[in-house]
Design a protein around this motif. Sequence first.
Motif, mmCIF file in Angstrom:
data_model
loop_
_atom_site.group_PDB
_atom_site.id
_atom_site.type_symbol
_atom_site.label_atom_id
_atom_site.label_comp_id
_atom_site.label_asym_id
_atom_site.label_seq_id
_atom_site.Cartn_x
_atom_site.Cartn_y
_atom_site.Cartn_z
ATOM 1 N N SER A 39 -4.384 -4.086 -88.315
ATOM 2 C CA SER A 39 -5.121 -4.708 -89.677
ATOM 3 C C SER A 39 -6.601 -4.945 -89.383
ATOM 4 O O SER A 39 -6.938 -5.162 -88.186
ATOM 5 C CB SER A 39 -4.254 -5.663 -90.120
ATOM 6 O OG SER A 39 -4.915 -6.330 -91.227
ATOM 7 N N ALA A 40 -7.214 -4.990 -90.371
ATOM 8 C CA ALA A 40 -8.756 -5.702 -90.355
ATOM 9 C C ALA A 40 -8.804 -7.020 -90.050
ATOM 10 O O ALA A 40 -9.743 -7.488 -89.673
ATOM 11 C CB ALA A 40 -9.236 -5.261 -91.869
ATOM 12 N N ASP A 41 -7.480 -7.748 -89.998
ATOM 13 C CA ASP A 41 -7.362 -9.226 -89.851
ATOM 14 C C ASP A 41 -7.226 -9.396 -88.185
ATOM 15 O O ASP A 41 -7.108 -10.453 -87.647
ATOM 16 C CB ASP A 41 -6.402 -10.017 -90.457
ATOM 17 C CG ASP A 41 -5.153 -9.486 -90.049
ATOM 18 O OD1 ASP A 41 -4.875 -8.880 -89.303
ATOM 19 O OD2 ASP A 41 -3.948 -9.853 -90.771
ATOM 20 N N MET A 42 -7.565 -7.968 -87.451
ATOM 21 C CA MET A 42 -7.440 -8.129 -86.139
ATOM 22 C C MET A 42 -6.175 -8.479 -85.463
ATOM 23 O O MET A 42 -5.919 -8.696 -84.089
ATOM 24 C CB MET A 42 -8.483 -9.159 -85.593
ATOM 25 C CG MET A 42 -9.867 -8.856 -85.800
ATOM 26 S SD MET A 42 -11.094 -9.970 -85.543
ATOM 27 C CE MET A 42 -10.668 -11.237 -86.680
ATOM 28 N N SER A 43 -4.923 -8.224 -86.093
ATOM 29 C CA SER A 43 -3.809 -8.410 -85.751
ATOM 30 C C SER A 43 -2.782 -7.249 -85.643
ATOM 31 O O SER A 43 -3.245 -6.053 -86.510
ATOM 32 C CB SER A 43 -2.946 -9.549 -86.686
ATOM 33 O OG SER A 43 -2.533 -9.137 -87.858
ATOM 34 N N ILE A 44 -1.806 -7.324 -84.529
ATOM 35 C CA ILE A 44 -0.768 -6.166 -84.726
ATOM 36 C C ILE A 44 0.444 -6.727 -84.934
ATOM 37 O O ILE A 44 0.865 -7.769 -84.279
ATOM 38 C CB ILE A 44 -0.799 -5.700 -83.357
ATOM 39 C CG1 ILE A 44 -2.281 -4.924 -82.907
ATOM 40 C CG2 ILE A 44 0.276 -4.245 -83.198
ATOM 41 C CD1 ILE A 44 -2.403 -4.364 -81.493
ATOM 42 N N ASP A 59 -1.613 -12.039 -83.086
ATOM 43 C CA ASP A 59 -2.874 -12.367 -83.673
ATOM 44 C C ASP A 59 -3.950 -12.461 -82.776
ATOM 45 O O ASP A 59 -3.867 -12.580 -81.724
ATOM 46 C CB ASP A 59 -2.789 -13.899 -84.151
ATOM 47 C CG ASP A 59 -1.640 -13.886 -85.569
ATOM 48 O OD1 ASP A 59 -1.651 -13.077 -86.352
ATOM 49 O OD2 ASP A 59 -0.875 -15.013 -85.367
ATOM 50 N N ASN A 60 -5.141 -11.781 -83.433
ATOM 51 C CA ASN A 60 -6.185 -11.759 -82.712
ATOM 52 C C ASN A 60 -6.273 -10.957 -81.419
ATOM 53 O O ASN A 60 -6.598 -11.339 -80.394
ATOM 54 C CB ASN A 60 -6.920 -13.031 -82.055
ATOM 55 C CG ASN A 60 -7.150 -14.135 -83.394
ATOM 56 O OD1 ASN A 60 -7.754 -13.781 -84.356
ATOM 57 N ND2 ASN A 60 -6.609 -15.448 -83.392
ATOM 58 N N ALA A 61 -5.521 -9.837 -81.684
ATOM 59 C CA ALA A 61 -5.356 -8.784 -80.575
ATOM 60 C C ALA A 61 -6.673 -8.177 -80.240
ATOM 61 O O ALA A 61 -6.705 -7.863 -79.095
ATOM 62 C CB ALA A 61 -4.339 -7.742 -81.002
ATOM 63 N N HIS A 62 -7.570 -8.185 -81.182
ATOM 64 C CA HIS A 62 -8.896 -7.542 -80.904
ATOM 65 C C HIS A 62 -10.040 -8.668 -81.567
ATOM 66 O O HIS A 62 -9.605 -9.596 -82.200
ATOM 67 C CB HIS A 62 -9.098 -6.276 -81.519
ATOM 68 C CG HIS A 62 -8.452 -5.264 -81.033
ATOM 69 N ND1 HIS A 62 -9.401 -4.166 -80.214
ATOM 70 C CD2 HIS A 62 -7.285 -4.737 -80.743
ATOM 71 C CE1 HIS A 62 -8.301 -3.384 -79.653
ATOM 72 N NE2 HIS A 62 -7.267 -3.395 -79.993
ATOM 73 N N ASP A 63 -11.266 -8.257 -81.085
ATOM 74 C CA ASP A 63 -12.394 -9.120 -81.759
ATOM 75 C C ASP A 63 -12.968 -8.772 -82.897
ATOM 76 O O ASP A 63 -13.775 -9.217 -83.376
ATOM 77 C CB ASP A 63 -13.370 -9.440 -80.620
ATOM 78 C CG ASP A 63 -12.775 -10.375 -79.519
ATOM 79 O OD1 ASP A 63 -12.000 -11.133 -79.675
ATOM 80 O OD2 ASP A 63 -13.410 -10.122 -78.385
ATOM 81 N N ASP A 64 -12.364 -7.454 -83.426
ATOM 82 C CA ASP A 64 -12.845 -6.712 -84.479
ATOM 83 C C ASP A 64 -11.602 -6.113 -85.217
ATOM 84 O O ASP A 64 -10.523 -5.882 -84.553
ATOM 85 C CB ASP A 64 -13.779 -5.664 -84.039
ATOM 86 C CG ASP A 64 -15.016 -5.522 -85.097
ATOM 87 O OD1 ASP A 64 -14.760 -5.704 -86.375
ATOM 88 O OD2 ASP A 64 -16.191 -5.328 -85.020
ATOM 89 N N ALA A 65 -11.820 -5.337 -86.213
ATOM 90 C CA ALA A 65 -10.931 -4.883 -87.022
ATOM 91 C C ALA A 65 -10.140 -3.494 -86.246
ATOM 92 O O ALA A 65 -10.730 -3.087 -85.845
ATOM 93 C CB ALA A 65 -11.268 -4.510 -88.290
ATOM 94 N N ASP A 82 -12.906 -1.481 -84.440
ATOM 95 C CA ASP A 82 -14.076 -0.829 -85.092
ATOM 96 C C ASP A 82 -15.391 -1.205 -84.202
ATOM 97 O O ASP A 82 -16.414 -0.854 -84.387
ATOM 98 C CB ASP A 82 -14.521 -1.865 -86.236
ATOM 99 C CG ASP A 82 -13.748 -1.447 -87.758
ATOM 100 O OD1 ASP A 82 -13.181 -0.437 -87.421
ATOM 101 O OD2 ASP A 82 -13.930 -2.088 -88.551
ATOM 102 N N ASP A 83 -15.086 -1.925 -83.030
ATOM 103 C CA ASP A 83 -16.231 -2.201 -82.148
ATOM 104 C C ASP A 83 -15.935 -1.230 -80.831
ATOM 105 O O ASP A 83 -16.967 -1.321 -79.835
ATOM 106 C CB ASP A 83 -16.332 -3.506 -81.678
ATOM 107 C CG ASP A 83 -17.511 -3.956 -80.965
ATOM 108 O OD1 ASP A 83 -18.503 -3.451 -81.281
ATOM 109 O OD2 ASP A 83 -17.580 -4.880 -79.904
ATOM 110 N N GLY A 84 -15.192 -0.216 -80.749
ATOM 111 C CA GLY A 84 -15.224 0.807 -79.729
ATOM 112 C C GLY A 84 -14.231 0.521 -78.473
ATOM 113 O O GLY A 84 -14.054 1.011 -77.552
ATOM 114 N N TYR A 85 -13.599 -0.537 -78.747
ATOM 115 C CA TYR A 85 -12.519 -1.192 -77.631
ATOM 116 C C TYR A 85 -11.293 -0.482 -77.816
ATOM 117 O O TYR A 85 -10.736 -0.445 -79.059
ATOM 118 C CB TYR A 85 -12.296 -2.598 -77.697
ATOM 119 C CG TYR A 85 -13.516 -3.213 -77.113
ATOM 120 C CD1 TYR A 85 -13.451 -3.626 -75.729
ATOM 121 C CD2 TYR A 85 -14.531 -3.796 -77.891
ATOM 122 C CE1 TYR A 85 -14.352 -4.494 -74.948
ATOM 123 C CE2 TYR A 85 -15.557 -4.635 -77.233
ATOM 124 C CZ TYR A 85 -15.322 -5.038 -75.767
ATOM 125 O OH TYR A 85 -16.410 -5.549 -75.217
#
Length: 155
Positions: A39-44, A59-65, A82-85
């Motif tokens: 999700s755009a909320d950075m969770s899986i 939650d907060n799996a990534h620092d971006d969407a 969205d940040d290329g990670y």
Amino acid sequence: RFRYADGLPLERLFVAKPHKDSCRAVRFVDSGTAILTGSADMSIVASDVETGKVIARLDNAHDDAINRLVCLTETTVASGDDDGYIKVWDTRQRSCCNTFHRHEDYISDMTYVAGSNQILATSGDGTLSVNNLRGNRVKSQSEFSEDELLSVVVM
């Protein structure tokens, strides 16, 4: 979830909203018994397909969407943001076991090449990367294209 039957109206069985923001990626896991969403909320989130109930949440799996998910093995999945990670997750431990960051823009698509244990990824920055899971490194990256690369498939 819906039920479709010939000659009968569409029947809604349940509605699930596992994320605060929009869902951008969906994959079936565990032989189709669960659905994985990013999700755009950075969770899986992993949800049971029969009930819609949340089985696991990162939650907060990534620092971006998060916008891409790909199943690697029965116990590992990869996510792109969205940040290329690109992050690789061990579903048993619910932890990140690899991280790759070579792209300067969003991850547009990924595919897993099982024979070589590599993830191919395309990005909005116009490049393709080859990410080696054994060595936990980016093996190579293409030259920049003038256009976004939106998908990747092994042929």
